[in-house]
Design an enzyme around this catalytic site. Sequence first.
Site, PDB file in Angstrom:
ATOM      1  N   ARG A  37      17.611  41.500  42.931  1.00 37.23           N
ATOM      2  CA  ARG A  37      18.614  40.627  43.565  1.00 37.23           C
ATOM      3  C   ARG A  37      18.098  40.028  44.872  1.00 37.23           C
ATOM      4  NH1 ARG A  37      24.612  41.365  42.402  1.00 37.23           N
ATOM      5  NH2 ARG A  37      24.575  41.999  40.235  1.00 37.23           N
ATOM      6  N   LYS A 174      35.392  47.715  26.927  1.00 39.08           N
ATOM      7  CA  LYS A 174      36.842  47.525  26.841  1.00 39.08           C
ATOM      8  C   LYS A 174      37.255  46.147  26.361  1.00 39.08           C
ATOM      9  CE  LYS A 174      38.437  50.483  30.621  1.00 39.08           C
ATOM     10  NZ  LYS A 174      38.745  50.200  32.034  1.00 39.08           N
ATOM     11  N   GLY A 320      25.957  43.835  33.624  1.00 35.66           N
ATOM     12  CA  GLY A 320      25.124  44.903  34.187  1.00 35.66           C
ATOM     13  C   GLY A 320      24.492  45.795  33.127  1.00 35.66           C
ATOM     14  N   GLY A 343      30.605  39.931  36.129  1.00 39.13           N
ATOM     15  CA  GLY A 343      31.969  39.400  36.164  1.00 39.13           C
ATOM     16  C   GLY A 343      31.992  37.893  36.393  1.00 39.13           C
TER      17      GLY A 343
HETATM   18  P1  ADP Z   1      28.349  44.940  30.630  1.00 40.01           P
HETATM   19  O1  ADP Z   1      28.128  45.755  31.889  1.00 40.01           O
HETATM   20  O2  ADP Z   1      27.057  44.473  30.035  1.00 40.01           O
HETATM   21  O3  ADP Z   1      29.355  43.837  30.824  1.00 40.01           O
HETATM   22  P2  ADP Z   1      30.316  46.823  29.647  1.00 40.01           P
HETATM   23  O4  ADP Z   1      30.393  47.420  31.008  1.00 40.01           O
HETATM   24  O5  ADP Z   1      31.488  46.078  29.148  1.00 40.01           O
HETATM   25  O6  ADP Z   1      28.981  45.929  29.521  1.00 40.01           O
HETATM   26  O7  ADP Z   1      30.068  47.980  28.558  1.00 40.01           O
HETATM   27  C1  ADP Z   1      28.975  48.839  28.593  1.00 40.01           C
HETATM   28  C2  ADP Z   1      29.333  50.219  28.119  1.00 40.01           C
HETATM   29  O8  ADP Z   1      29.991  50.202  26.862  1.00 40.01           O
HETATM   30  C3  ADP Z   1      28.111  51.085  27.951  1.00 40.01           C
HETATM   31  O9  ADP Z   1      28.122  52.089  28.930  1.00 40.01           O
HETATM   32  C4  ADP Z   1      28.251  51.657  26.545  1.00 40.01           C
HETATM   33  O10 ADP Z   1      27.961  53.044  26.470  1.00 40.01           O
HETATM   34  C5  ADP Z   1      29.715  51.425  26.228  1.00 40.01           C
HETATM   35  N1  ADP Z   1      29.963  51.359  24.786  1.00 40.01           N
HETATM   36  C6  ADP Z   1      29.418  50.501  23.899  1.00 40.01           C
HETATM   37  N2  ADP Z   1      29.811  50.792  22.638  1.00 40.01           N
HETATM   38  C7  ADP Z   1      30.629  51.866  22.721  1.00 40.01           C
HETATM   39  C8  ADP Z   1      31.347  52.657  21.757  1.00 40.01           C
HETATM   40  N3  ADP Z   1      31.301  52.388  20.467  1.00 40.01           N
HETATM   41  N4  ADP Z   1      32.094  53.680  22.225  1.00 40.01           N
HETATM   42  C9  ADP Z   1      32.128  53.967  23.541  1.00 40.01           C
HETATM   43  N5  ADP Z   1      31.470  53.272  24.489  1.00 40.01           N
HETATM   44  C10 ADP Z   1      30.716  52.232  24.088  1.00 40.01           C
HETATM   45 MG    MG Z   2      29.253  47.301  32.756  1.00 37.68          MG
END
Ligand code: ADP
Ligand code: MG
Length: 370
Positions: A37, A174, A320, A343
């Site tokens: 960063r 989520k 992230g 975000g």
């Molecule tokens: P990003 O940071 O890339 O936006 P998120 O924070 O939304 O992604 O999601 C990442 C998390 O989702 C990871 O820690 C991963 O372990 C979790 N995850 C992915 N698939 C599943 C699943 N089937 N059940 C529980 N957790 C999951």
């Molecule tokens: Mg995340």
Amino acid sequence: MKLPLLEDLPDVSGRHVLVRCDFNVPLKGGEITDDSRIRAALPTLSWLVQRGATVTACTHLGRPKGAPDPRYDVSPVRERLSQLAPGVTLLENLRFDAGEEANDPAFTDRLVSGHDFYVNDAFASSHRAHASIVGPPGRLPSAAGRLLAREVEVLSGLLEAPRRPFVAVLGGAKVSDKIGLIASLVERVDTVLLGGAMCFTFLASGKHPTGDSIIEETWLDRCRDLLHSGKIVLPADLVVASSDRPEQVRTTANVVPEGWRALDIGPTSAAVFAKVIAQAGTVVWNGPMGVFEDPRFAAGTATVAQAMAATPGLSVAGGGDTIAAINKLGLAPHFDHISTGGGAMLEFMEHGDLPGLRALRQSVMASAGK
Ligand code: ADP
Ligand code: MG
């Protein structure tokens, strides 16, 4: 309307320039574990320094509660910055003052005092209407830094004129975090490939048994409506673990038995997703396909990452955890663009604008007709 750029500023030589950066780096025991960063801001900082400006950078770090907190002291960042951009000074953590997050005009006044111009290079913070993001453009001639301008150029290209087929790959933890984004993408893209924990609420809304997998009941109706678009592809097979004996792992169809929870998309689904990605004109990806932190549930994410790295289409990723997964596989150099905003990227893709960008376009310089 276009963002004002560095070239649009009056001559910066001998002038004081305040640069909002996002130096919210990961720290472990007071050491920076990843300085990307800070490096990402160097094109902007050196552009200003080379033209004779006196440059002051500012950033938030972590989540202090509006008061000084030694855990979020910016000293490690200041030290690294002095090596990478000698002569650039760094203010104290912006969030040590409650006025930052409250967007207090008095805090903005203190921040801009002594400065002639303002530059926003903090794309990853520009979805927040915090003082340091939206305040200074109302006080000083302002411009977008190189990093911010590049992010906006790539991401607006996706929204305005994507090469088709335009494919979105969405996963992660989520549904509630991303339902607005999914709804907006369904309008814009040709296909949405859905994995991650969020896909089980979609599967459940179509009456698939999901066992002990994560479900968000409140979103079932909304997910069912989105499925009617016909653009969403759900996994046809899954990797599941026994809830009682988590060491027991197997692959099933997308019907999860009682007492099991799904933690990754299965190999057949991963191959289908990879084929759609290979044929895409544009692919944007956010959210791991499974619990990739555990090697037993990392294959779906790895297959998607490899397909994105290899596709002749434009490949863009952000988030992230998504970036962490791509880096773990060493595939980052094969992507066309990796967004520095988690975000901020999601919000830009959903709404096509951000508070920090609106502020720049309305800056005193832009309204003076520059
Ligand atoms: P990003 O940071 O890339 O936006 P998120 O924070 O939304 O992604 O999601 C990442 C998390 O989702 C990871 O820690 C991963 O372990 C979790 N995850 C992915 N698939 C599943 C699943 N089937 N059940 C529980 N957790 C999951
Ligand atoms: Mg995340």
